[in-house]
Design a protein around this motif. Structure first.
Motif, PDB file in Angstrom:
ATOM      1  N   LYS A   1       0.835  -1.189   0.000  1.00  0.00           N
ATOM      2  CA  LYS A   1       0.000   0.000   0.000  1.00  0.00           C
ATOM      3  C   LYS A   1       0.875   1.246   0.000  1.00  0.00           C
ATOM      4  CE  LYS A   1      -4.219  -1.655   2.022  1.00  0.00           C
ATOM      5  NZ  LYS A   1      -5.266  -1.374   2.971  1.00  0.00           N
ATOM      6  N   ALA A   2       0.407   2.250  -0.721  1.00  0.00           N
ATOM      7  CA  ALA A   2       1.129   3.510  -0.762  1.00  0.00           C
ATOM      8  C   ALA A   2       1.020   4.196   0.596  1.00  0.00           C
ATOM      9  CB  ALA A   2       0.553   4.406  -1.852  1.00  0.00           C
TER      10      ALA A   2
ATOM     11  N   GLY B   1       0.398   7.237   1.316  1.00  0.00           N
ATOM     12  CA  GLY B   1      -0.656   8.218   1.447  1.00  0.00           C
ATOM     13  C   GLY B   1      -2.055   7.638   1.481  1.00  0.00           C
ATOM     14  N   GLY B   2      -2.230   6.406   1.133  1.00  0.00           N
ATOM     15  CA  GLY B   2      -3.541   5.801   1.139  1.00  0.00           C
ATOM     16  C   GLY B   2      -4.283   6.024  -0.165  1.00  0.00           C
TER      17      GLY B   2
ATOM     18  N   MET C   1      -6.680   8.209  -1.197  1.00  0.00           N
ATOM     19  CA  MET C   1      -6.819   9.544  -1.776  1.00  0.00           C
ATOM     20  C   MET C   1      -5.508  10.008  -2.409  1.00  0.00           C
ATOM     21  SD  MET C   1      -9.864  10.470  -1.762  1.00  0.00           S
ATOM     22  CE  MET C   1      -9.699  12.159  -2.249  1.00  0.00           C
ATOM     23  N   HIS C   2      -4.399   9.659  -1.798  1.00  0.00           N
ATOM     24  CA  HIS C   2      -3.103  10.036  -2.351  1.00  0.00           C
ATOM     25  C   HIS C   2      -2.891   9.377  -3.714  1.00  0.00           C
ATOM     26  CE1 HIS C   2       1.036  11.321  -2.392  1.00  0.00           C
ATOM     27  NE2 HIS C   2       1.414  10.064  -2.637  1.00  0.00           N
ATOM     28  N   ARG C   3      -3.178   8.073  -3.798  1.00  0.00           N
ATOM     29  CA  ARG C   3      -3.041   7.363  -5.068  1.00  0.00           C
ATOM     30  C   ARG C   3      -4.007   7.918  -6.105  1.00  0.00           C
ATOM     31  NH1 ARG C   3      -3.534   2.843  -1.752  1.00  0.00           N
ATOM     32  NH2 ARG C   3      -5.481   2.333  -2.812  1.00  0.00           N
TER      33      ARG C   3
ATOM     34  N   GLU D   1      -5.203  10.998  -6.316  1.00  0.00           N
ATOM     35  CA  GLU D   1      -4.714  12.294  -6.775  1.00  0.00           C
ATOM     36  C   GLU D   1      -3.529  12.131  -7.713  1.00  0.00           C
ATOM     37  OE1 GLU D   1      -3.952  14.462  -3.210  1.00  0.00           O
ATOM     38  OE2 GLU D   1      -6.077  14.809  -2.816  1.00  0.00           O
ATOM     39  N   GLU D   2      -2.639  11.177  -7.413  1.00  0.00           N
ATOM     40  CA  GLU D   2      -1.500  10.935  -8.298  1.00  0.00           C
ATOM     41  C   GLU D   2      -1.969  10.468  -9.671  1.00  0.00           C
ATOM     42  OE1 GLU D   2       1.002   8.112  -6.369  1.00  0.00           O
ATOM     43  OE2 GLU D   2       2.002   9.630  -5.155  1.00  0.00           O
ATOM     44  N   ARG D   3      -2.938   9.570  -9.734  1.00  0.00           N
ATOM     45  CA  ARG D   3      -3.464   9.099 -11.009  1.00  0.00           C
ATOM     46  C   ARG D   3      -4.117  10.242 -11.780  1.00  0.00           C
ATOM     47  NH1 ARG D   3      -6.520   3.597  -9.135  1.00  0.00           N
ATOM     48  NH2 ARG D   3      -4.671   2.436  -8.545  1.00  0.00           N
TER      49      ARG D   3
ATOM     50  N   ASP E   1      -3.478  13.475 -11.555  1.00  0.00           N
ATOM     51  CA  ASP E   1      -2.448  14.371 -12.064  1.00  0.00           C
ATOM     52  C   ASP E   1      -1.717  13.763 -13.256  1.00  0.00           C
ATOM     53  OD1 ASP E   1      -3.090  16.239 -10.143  1.00  0.00           O
ATOM     54  OD2 ASP E   1      -1.523  15.554  -8.739  1.00  0.00           O
TER      55      ASP E   1
END
Length: 130
Positions: free
Chosen positions: A109-110, A112-113, A115-117, A119-121, A123
């Motif tokens: 798991k990343a 950041g969890g 939401m972090h993943r 947001e990265e996708r 962007d």
């Protein structure tokens, strides 16, 4: 009307991109058509019987009968849309043909969890579109 050569190339490119971006989704979409008609017939019959029991419960003012009818309908819906069990080895087949344990197949798991993943996708897709 058949697709033109250009449309076929674009469709193949979209399929390749989907497979490379999200292989799990691509495999899920490809395996959807493999369900037998018997599964849908059983689910439809169960849903119909559940609906009849629900209506009978309402007509006779029997709450328990209505609840049983609703549960039958719900169970039929779950049966219809649940993924069939996979047969074969449990785990992931590696490039050599061996089977890795299921725990090795799950990515870490990343930090950041979710939401972090997400947001990265977002962007990354926005940047690729430019």
């Amino acid at each position: 009307m058949p697709l033109s050569e250009y449309e076929q190339r674009v469709l193949e490119q979209m399929e390749r991109q989907l497979t490379s971006d999200d292989p799990r989704l691509a495999s899920t979409l490809q395996s959807r058509g493999s369900r037998g008609i018997a599964r849908w017939v059983i689910a439809g019959a169960g849903f119909t019987v559940g609906l009849l029991v629900l209506v009978a419960g309402a007509a006779f003012s029997q709450l328990w009968l209505g609840v049983i009818g609703f549960l039958l309908m719900f169970a039929a819906g779950v049966f219809a849309f649940a993924l069939p069990r996979q047969s074969g080895p449990i785990g992931v087949v590696d490039a050599k043909g061996g089977v890795a344990p299921r725990s090795a197949a799950k990515p870490k798991k990343a930090a950041g969890g979710f939401m972090h993943r997400f947001e990265e996708r977002w962007d990354r897709r926005r940047d690729e579109g430019r």
